[in-house]
Structures are given as C-alpha cells and as structure tokens.
Enzyme design. Structure first.
Site, PDB file in Angstrom:
ATOM      1  N   LYS A  10     -20.707  26.913  -1.115  1.00  0.00           N
ATOM      2  CA  LYS A  10     -20.895  27.950  -0.100  1.00  0.00           C
ATOM      3  C   LYS A  10     -22.295  28.549  -0.172  1.00  0.00           C
ATOM      4  O   LYS A  10     -22.944  28.776   0.853  1.00  0.00           O
ATOM      5  CB  LYS A  10     -19.832  29.042  -0.270  1.00  0.00           C
ATOM      6  N   CYS A  39     -18.186  32.985  -3.369  1.00  0.00           N
ATOM      7  CA  CYS A  39     -16.960  33.040  -4.171  1.00  0.00           C
ATOM      8  C   CYS A  39     -15.894  32.150  -3.529  1.00  0.00           C
ATOM      9  O   CYS A  39     -15.910  31.921  -2.316  1.00  0.00           O
ATOM     10  CB  CYS A  39     -16.401  34.459  -4.242  1.00  0.00           C
ATOM     11  N   ASP A  40     -14.979  31.687  -4.366  1.00  0.00           N
ATOM     12  CA  ASP A  40     -13.813  30.994  -3.850  1.00  0.00           C
ATOM     13  C   ASP A  40     -12.636  31.278  -4.769  1.00  0.00           C
ATOM     14  O   ASP A  40     -12.778  31.276  -5.994  1.00  0.00           O
ATOM     15  CB  ASP A  40     -14.033  29.486  -3.766  1.00  0.00           C
ATOM     16  N   SER A  41     -11.480  31.526  -4.170  1.00  0.00           N
ATOM     17  CA  SER A  41     -10.290  31.877  -4.950  1.00  0.00           C
ATOM     18  C   SER A  41      -9.135  30.932  -4.663  1.00  0.00           C
ATOM     19  O   SER A  41      -8.966  30.473  -3.529  1.00  0.00           O
ATOM     20  CB  SER A  41      -9.840  33.310  -4.632  1.00  0.00           C
ATOM     21  N   GLY A  48     -13.950  31.581  -8.480  1.00  0.00           N
ATOM     22  CA  GLY A  48     -15.238  31.036  -8.886  1.00  0.00           C
ATOM     23  C   GLY A  48     -16.365  31.801  -8.219  1.00  0.00           C
ATOM     24  O   GLY A  48     -16.232  32.248  -7.074  1.00  0.00           O
TER      25      GLY A  48
END
Length: 205
Positions: free
Chosen positions: A55, A75-77, A112
C-alpha cells in the site's frame, strides 16, 4: 513534514486525529488478493506486513509529487482463527459464516505496518512491523448477529467486526493494543517513525 496515510479507512483516520495528527490521505488501490497470491506460503505476520508495504509503495510517486518531505504510513489488518486468516467478508453471507466461527471464541487480530520517509521527494528510510492482539468474542444471539450484519458495518472490516463501532457490543475484551484492533497501532507507529528519524510529537497538529 506531512504525515500521509495510505488508506481509505475512516477508523484509522479517526485514531490518528484523536491522537493529534491530521494526515493527508492517499488511497493506494492495491489489489490485496493479488499481493497475497504472489507470496509463497506466508506466515500471518508476513502477510499483513507485505500488504502494508504494498500500500505504501503504491502511493510513493503520488505523494512525492505533492509533499516532498513526508512520512507515508500503510496498514493492513486480518483476524487469525484456527490458523485461517480472515479479511473483509464483503457479503452478508460470509459475515454470517464468520460470526458463527467467532462466537464465544478468541482470535488474534494482526495489523501490519509500513513506514517510508521521503526527503526532497526521495525515500530515505523504511521501517516495518506488526502487532498482534487477542480478541475475546461474546456469543451473540442469531437475532443480534442478523441485526449487526444488516447495518453493513461488518462487511468491509477485517474479521467482520469493529471495536469502536456497533461490533464493540460483541467483544468481551482484548489483550493487547486497542488502537491496533481499530486499524493502526499508535505505539508501534511511534517506534517505526523513530526508526526513520521522525519524532511523532513533531507531527502533532
């Protein structure tokens, strides 16, 4: 120096604003499924971190053209349950299946993070990390689950729940960082910013 959030998540934006930062938002539009498919058997931590990195990298050229000096954060969840990574359900049917799995259980919410510092339009520092929080779910009735799904809220969030919205009624507790469950860990982001030579207090609005 500008703080740029490479995410369209209103929850992440809300966390940052409440913590004293008014970020610029540049949405990456990354194909998350394609990124995940290109990874050879990633661990849950590797997966969410790789998505966060993708991203940020996707928006660097755009950001450099707007803000020569900036820190870009992505961010990634995902929710890990029984070894399965659960992202955004997308449809009511999938959300209902997810809640059948979650009810009365404990899952791991992984987020992350990736940070890139730009100086004069060029990357001069990169840092990545992740945070895991244990989430203890309630056992809502079928009527409560139907009502929750009908709001549309769980369809576009990792694990089909929120902590800071209607989903909070169905979370018994967490062990870890609340901001990470919402979408961006403030303690981890502060440490990653420090790794690229930026003090978070200098970014406060």
């Amino acid at each position: 120096m500008r703080f740029v959030l490479a995410s369209q998540s209103p929850a992440r934006l809300g966390v940052l604003r409440a913590a004293g930062i008014e970020p610029s938002v540049v949405v990456s539009g990354v194909d998350e499924d394609a990124v995940a498919a290109a990874l050879p058997e990633p661990t849950p931590t590797e997966l969410v971190t790789a998505l966060a990195v993708a991203k940020v990298e996707a928006v660097l050229d755009t950001v450099a053209g707007i803000h020569a000096d900036a820190v870009v954060v992505g961010c990634d969840s995902m929710l890990s349950l029984d070894g399965e990574m659960l992202g955004k359900p997308g449809t009511p049917e999938v959300a209902r299946k997810r809640w059948a799995q979650l009810a009365g259980r404990t899952g791991d919410l992984l987020t992350g993070h990736a940070v890139v510092r730009l100086h004069s339009g060029e990357p001069v520092g990169r840092a990545t990390g992740s945070h895991t929080t244990h989430v203890r779910f309630a056992d809502p009735s079928p009527e409560e689950i139907d009502a929750y799904i009908a709001t549309g809220e769980p369809l576009n969030v990792a694990g089909a729940f929120t902590l800071d919205g209607r989903g909070g009624w169905f979370v018994e507790g967490i062990d870890g960082d609340p901001s990470s469950v919402i979408g961006i860990s403030l303690p981890l982001t502060r440490r990653l910013l420090a790794e690229v030579g930026v003090s978070v207090t200098d970014l406060w609005s």
